[in-house]
Design an enzyme around this catalytic site. Structure first.
Site, PDB file in Angstrom:
ATOM      1  N   HIS A 230      29.940  40.771  38.179  1.00  0.00           N
ATOM      2  CA  HIS A 230      30.585  39.834  39.118  1.00  0.00           C
ATOM      3  C   HIS A 230      29.922  39.882  40.501  1.00  0.00           C
ATOM      4  CE1 HIS A 230      34.120  38.928  36.497  1.00  0.00           C
ATOM      5  NE2 HIS A 230      33.880  40.131  36.037  1.00  0.00           N
TER       6      HIS A 230
ATOM      7  N   ASN B 185      40.026  36.551  34.610  1.00  0.00           N
ATOM      8  CA  ASN B 185      38.858  35.760  34.225  1.00  0.00           C
ATOM      9  C   ASN B 185      39.303  34.359  33.810  1.00  0.00           C
ATOM     10  OD1 ASN B 185      36.867  37.707  34.605  1.00  0.00           O
ATOM     11  ND2 ASN B 185      36.878  38.404  32.478  1.00  0.00           N
TER      12      ASN B 185
ATOM     13  N   HIS C 172      41.260  45.670  42.343  1.00  0.00           N
ATOM     14  CA  HIS C 172      41.509  46.768  41.402  1.00  0.00           C
ATOM     15  C   HIS C 172      42.778  46.448  40.606  1.00  0.00           C
ATOM     16  CE1 HIS C 172      42.230  50.555  39.642  1.00  0.00           C
ATOM     17  NE2 HIS C 172      42.831  51.163  40.627  1.00  0.00           N
TER      18      HIS C 172
HETATM   19 FE1  HDD Z   1      36.078  43.965  35.522  1.00  0.00          FE
HETATM   20  C1  HDD Z   1      34.776  43.464  38.596  1.00  0.00           C
HETATM   21  C2  HDD Z   1      37.669  40.925  35.670  1.00  0.00           C
HETATM   22  C3  HDD Z   1      37.035  44.297  32.241  1.00  0.00           C
HETATM   23  C4  HDD Z   1      34.820  47.094  35.482  1.00  0.00           C
HETATM   24  N1  HDD Z   1      36.194  42.485  36.857  1.00  0.00           N
HETATM   25  C5  HDD Z   1      35.574  42.456  38.071  1.00  0.00           C
HETATM   26  C6  HDD Z   1      35.864  41.227  38.734  1.00  0.00           C
HETATM   27  C7  HDD Z   1      36.674  40.509  37.910  1.00  0.00           C
HETATM   28  C8  HDD Z   1      36.887  41.310  36.730  1.00  0.00           C
HETATM   29  C9  HDD Z   1      37.258  39.134  38.177  1.00  0.00           C
HETATM   30  C10 HDD Z   1      35.340  40.815  40.089  1.00  0.00           C
HETATM   31  C11 HDD Z   1      36.257  41.228  41.193  1.00  0.00           C
HETATM   32  C12 HDD Z   1      35.743  40.702  42.507  1.00  0.00           C
HETATM   33  O1  HDD Z   1      35.696  39.473  42.657  1.00  0.00           O
HETATM   34  O2  HDD Z   1      35.388  41.515  43.346  1.00  0.00           O
HETATM   35  N2  HDD Z   1      37.090  42.821  34.190  1.00  0.00           N
HETATM   36  C13 HDD Z   1      37.754  41.653  34.484  1.00  0.00           C
HETATM   37  C14 HDD Z   1      38.574  41.272  33.361  1.00  0.00           C
HETATM   38  C15 HDD Z   1      38.388  42.206  32.393  1.00  0.00           C
HETATM   39  C16 HDD Z   1      37.456  43.193  32.913  1.00  0.00           C
HETATM   40  C17 HDD Z   1      39.495  40.062  33.314  1.00  0.00           C
HETATM   41  C18 HDD Z   1      38.995  42.282  31.022  1.00  0.00           C
HETATM   42  C19 HDD Z   1      40.259  42.246  30.830  1.00  0.00           C
HETATM   43  N3  HDD Z   1      35.924  45.421  34.107  1.00  0.00           N
HETATM   44  C20 HDD Z   1      36.404  45.370  32.821  1.00  0.00           C
HETATM   45  C21 HDD Z   1      36.185  46.658  32.177  1.00  0.00           C
HETATM   46  C22 HDD Z   1      35.569  47.465  33.113  1.00  0.00           C
HETATM   47  C23 HDD Z   1      35.409  46.652  34.302  1.00  0.00           C
HETATM   48  C24 HDD Z   1      36.592  46.995  30.765  1.00  0.00           C
HETATM   49  C25 HDD Z   1      35.105  48.898  33.028  1.00  0.00           C
HETATM   50  C26 HDD Z   1      35.471  49.769  32.173  1.00  0.00           C
HETATM   51  N4  HDD Z   1      34.933  45.067  36.786  1.00  0.00           N
HETATM   52  C27 HDD Z   1      34.591  46.348  36.597  1.00  0.00           C
HETATM   53  C28 HDD Z   1      33.922  46.984  37.790  1.00  0.00           C
HETATM   54  C29 HDD Z   1      33.874  45.786  38.787  1.00  0.00           C
HETATM   55  C30 HDD Z   1      34.548  44.673  38.009  1.00  0.00           C
HETATM   56  C31 HDD Z   1      32.625  47.657  37.487  1.00  0.00           C
HETATM   57  C32 HDD Z   1      32.525  45.421  39.386  1.00  0.00           C
HETATM   58  C33 HDD Z   1      32.739  45.210  40.844  1.00  0.00           C
HETATM   59  C34 HDD Z   1      34.100  45.619  41.080  1.00  0.00           C
HETATM   60  O3  HDD Z   1      34.665  46.059  39.933  1.00  0.00           O
HETATM   61  O4  HDD Z   1      34.674  45.617  42.149  1.00  0.00           O
HETATM   62  O5  HDD Z   1      34.691  48.022  38.279  1.00  0.00           O
END
Ligand code: HDD
Length: 713
Positions: free
Chosen positions: A83, A156, A347
């Site tokens: 993202h 999402n 978060h």
């Molecule tokens: Fe995630 C970012 C949505 C599964 C780990 N996620 C992130 C963002 C969105 C989502 C919208 C962007 C937030 C922003 O605009 O700053 N993610 C989802 C959805 C998931 C999902 C709807 C499934 C239900 N994500 C998911 C899993 C993991 C992550 C299974 C890790 C085990 N996601 C992250 C992250 C991020 C992230 C690495 C990257 C940047 C951030 O968090 O701030 O922690």
């Protein structure tokens, strides 16, 4: 019209809410100011460094040079690991009715309360500078600044996910990101490692169907749904819990681009989605999304033929209706991209009392990842103090120090329990968060529940729910994405895998990618469908859609004014486009400004095309290959096209000519054929322009896809 950048944010209505007031303390406008160093000392020259002689070496003591360049050297922070490319906007949320029965969440009780929000829309795979209209899932993360603290709904635009357990997330992301040896390709799943991951992990089947569908190329951030994906819990004041899935429903409906258009837009305007949102808000067309919830009683946890904790499954709306409970209005653009969009930290674990988790194993793992990633990205544990992340509820605890601590916490006591400060700040037994007292029991195991085993039935359900055009787009998406896979074995395995979804689908995938169709066309046996997931059944309105109007000198002013007046009153937008920017003279001598030229615009930037009459104008347009490209692209992309009087001649020389309208040449009669609207020999365009707008509201005229072998999905 969009205003220039400096004025854009300055001209916005100032939201009157607690978050906005808080942010006001940090906003700086730098107008009528003298230049200073970071220490506040006024600077007399910032264009020449301090040197020993005019042609001599720069002196170490030039503190202004050192400070300026040092700051510049450190202006980048790590982009998000997923993202990375996103765009944030401010808004407000209001609940329609008290939700007391279902949840004690305070921001869901009082319909008169406007809760400030900040929303960040994003793509998942591409880097921060990648294009907007790639085929990808879109992120839709909302931070509610509630009186009980920040609540983040990190959603999402697709209701399910690729994998069932968070421990596989690094594998998924490594597979879909550019390949590590050469960092190719950017922002796309169309490569070997992703499809190797797909065929090696069949739990992806359902999500891949959605990713190949039109959902993955939205027309606008304003025209896509949002889904919390994971199963959460609502808990009311009596402690009664219920399972909940969250939905955002756009009031403009859910609409998509077509693939050829999306690809061309990546070149013509890589910022297409963020510009669309920025312009809409600056023009006062505030995007609105209704919040919906699907509620399941705890007793019904096992009432379905899928596991409600499995994030690769959605709850069909026909089985569990979506209750609309409130509305979010996005009404203010950010003032500074870095300070707000880049530094905002979401978060799924930022909860408020009344909302809780379920045991969904994807959600459980997410709860570790987000805080952890913010630590690296934002450089320490105090990122909650960055203005955009600050809660409007008071923050009181014994956490201290760390990089960039802003708060000046007074006093000697920084521990709990204490007697020196009467145990303050002390836990609030009444209003403090209470974890839902779910009974859990089990032996430690790395096993996945058998109830998570079926990977295909809902993928088939999704396929069954698609209209014919949607199905054909999915097949073409497979041809593109899997066609790019170099390893033929993987291509063959994709066909075998999706044969478990639908035999016909698998055979049609095979046809386009040079491998064998399945020996025994199969399927999962699922015969049901969920009409709610087809975009054919979405809201269809014309408001805020944008038309391109092609003219040259000698155009008919009456044809332009009648149409633009109607567009204005129906809330549509338009650009006047000509070969060259500047004033264009009508046949009656009056003038109008062409704000766009062929050089800086193309059909893919518009929802519809209009060609007014005026013999001299038409004659020139007929000599412009760009004008014909406008018409042909708009036609191929199934967009509404209108032509009045001599403007119809341009259509006659284009790819459209084979459709029947061209033969109908009755004066003063509106002729509509597959979204192409024409009128000849008429001064009164009122019925014609209304018909044009009604057709724009249809979004696209898919029936045209069968008219021309060149149509693209
Ligand atoms: Fe995630 C970012 C949505 C599964 C780990 N996620 C992130 C963002 C969105 C989502 C919208 C962007 C937030 C922003 O605009 O700053 N993610 C989802 C959805 C998931 C999902 C709807 C499934 C239900 N994500 C998911 C899993 C993991 C992550 C299974 C890790 C085990 N996601 C992250 C992250 C991020 C992230 C690495 C990257 C940047 C951030 O968090 O701030 O922690």
């Amino acid at each position: 019209m969009a205003k220039n950048n400096e004025n854009d944010s300055a001209n916005q209505p100032n939201q009157q809410n607690k978050k906005s007031e808080q942010l006001d303390q940090y906003r700086k406008d730098h107008k009528n100011a003298k230049l200073t160093t970071n220490q506040g000392m006024k600077v007399s020259d910032t264009a020449d460094s301090l040197k020993a002689g005019e042609r001599g070496p720069t002196l170490m003591e030039d503190f202004h040079f050192r400070e300026k360049v040092m700051h510049f050297d450190h202006e980048r922070i790590p982009e998000r690991v997923v993202h990375a490319r996103g765009f944030g906007v401010h808004g407000e949320f209001q609940v329609y009715q008290p939700m007391t029965e279902l949840t004690s969440a305070k921001f869901l009780q009082d319909p008169s309360v406007k809760t400030p929000v900040f929303v960040r829309f994003s793509t998942v795979v591409g880097q921060r500078g990648s294009a907007d209209t790639v085929r990808d899932v879109r992120g839709f993360a909302t931070k509610f600044y509630t009186e009980d603290g920040n609540y983040d709904l990190v959603a999402n635009n697709i209701p399910i996910f690729f994998i069932q357990d968070a421990i596989k997330f690094p594998d998924l992301v490594h597979a879909i990101k550019p390949e590590p040896h050469n960092e190719i390709p950017q922002a796309t799943a169309a490569h070997d490692t992703f499809w190797d991951f797909v065929v090696s992990n069949p739990e992806n089947a359902h999500m891949v169907m959605w990713l190949m569908s039109d959902r993955a190329i939205p027309r606008s951030f304003r025209m896509m749904e949002g889904f919390g994906v994971n199963t959460f819990r609502f808990v009311n004041a009596e402690g009664k819990g219920r399972f909940v899935k969250f939905h955002w429903k756009p009031l403009l409906g859910t609409h998509s681009l077509v693939w050829d258009e999306a690809q061309k837009l990546n070149g013509a305007d890589p910022d297409f989605h963020r510009r669309d949102l920025w312009d809409a808000i600056n023009q006062g067309d505030y995007p609105e999304f209704e919040l919906g919830v699907q509620i399941l009683e705890e007793e019904d946890e096992f009432a379905f033929d899928f596991d409600i904790l499995d994030p690769t499954k959605f709850w069909p709306e026909e089985q569990v209706p979506v209750q609309i409970i409130g509305k979010m209005t996005l009404n203010k653009n950010q003032d500074n991209f870095f300070a707000e969009t880049e530094q905002v930290a979401f978060h799924p674990g930022h909860l408020v009392p009344g909302i809780d988790f379920s045991n969904d194993p994807l959600l459980q793992g997410r709860l570790f990842s987000y805080l952890d990633t913010q630590l690296l990205r934002l450089g320490g544990p105090n990122f909650h103090e960055i203005p955009i992340n600050r809660s409007v509820a008071p923050v009181k605890n014994n956490q201290r120090e760390g990089f960039h601590r802003m708060a000046i916490d007074k006093g000697a006591v920084a521990y709990s329990a204490n007697s020196l400060r009467a145990n303050s700040p002390e836990p609030d037994l009444e209003q403090g968060f209470k974890h839902h007292a779910e009974k859990v029991e089990g032996r430690k195991t790395r096993k996945r529940s058998e109830s998570f085993e079926d990977h295909y039935r809902q993928a088939t359900l999704f396929w069954n729910s698609m209209s014919l055009p949607e199905k054909s787009h999915i097949i073409k998406a497979f041809h593109f994405e899997v066609g790019k896979v170099k390893d033929k074995t993987i291509r063959q395995r994709v066909v075998e895998m999706f044969n478990n979804v639908d035999g016909q689908l698998a055979s049609q995938i095979a046809t386009g990618i040079g491998v064998n169709p399945p020996e025994n066309p199969g399927g999962s046996g699922e015969t049901a469908s969920s009409p709610a997931v087809s975009q054919e059944n979405t809201v269809k309105v014309a408001v805020t859609r944008k038309a391109g109007i092609l003219i040259e000198n000698g155009f008919d002013m009456n044809d332009v004014v009648q149409m633009t007046t109607k567009l204005d009153s129906a809330g549509l937008k338009y650009d006047i486009i000509s070969k060259n920017q500047g004033m264009i003279t009508a046949s009656d001598g009056k003038q109008i400004e062409a704000t766009k030229s062929y050089a800086i615009t193309s059909s893919v930037m518009y929802d519809a095309l209009y060609i007014p009459g005026g013999k001299q104008s038409t004659n020139q347009l007929l000599t412009h290959k760009e004008a014909k490209m406008f018409v042909n692209d708009a036609f191929v992309h199934a967009k509404t096209i209108g032509a009045a009087n001599s403007g119809v001649d341009l259509l006659m020389t284009s790819d459209i000519k084979q459709i029947t309208f061209a033969d109908t040449n009755v004066p003063n009669t509106v002729v509509t054929d597959l979204g192409v609207i024409s009128i000849r020999e008429s001064n009164d365009l009122s019925a014609f322009s209304q018909e044009f707008i009604d057709n724009v509201a249809q979004h696209r005229h898919w029936a045209r896809e069968n008219q021309d072998g060149k149509m693209s999905g």
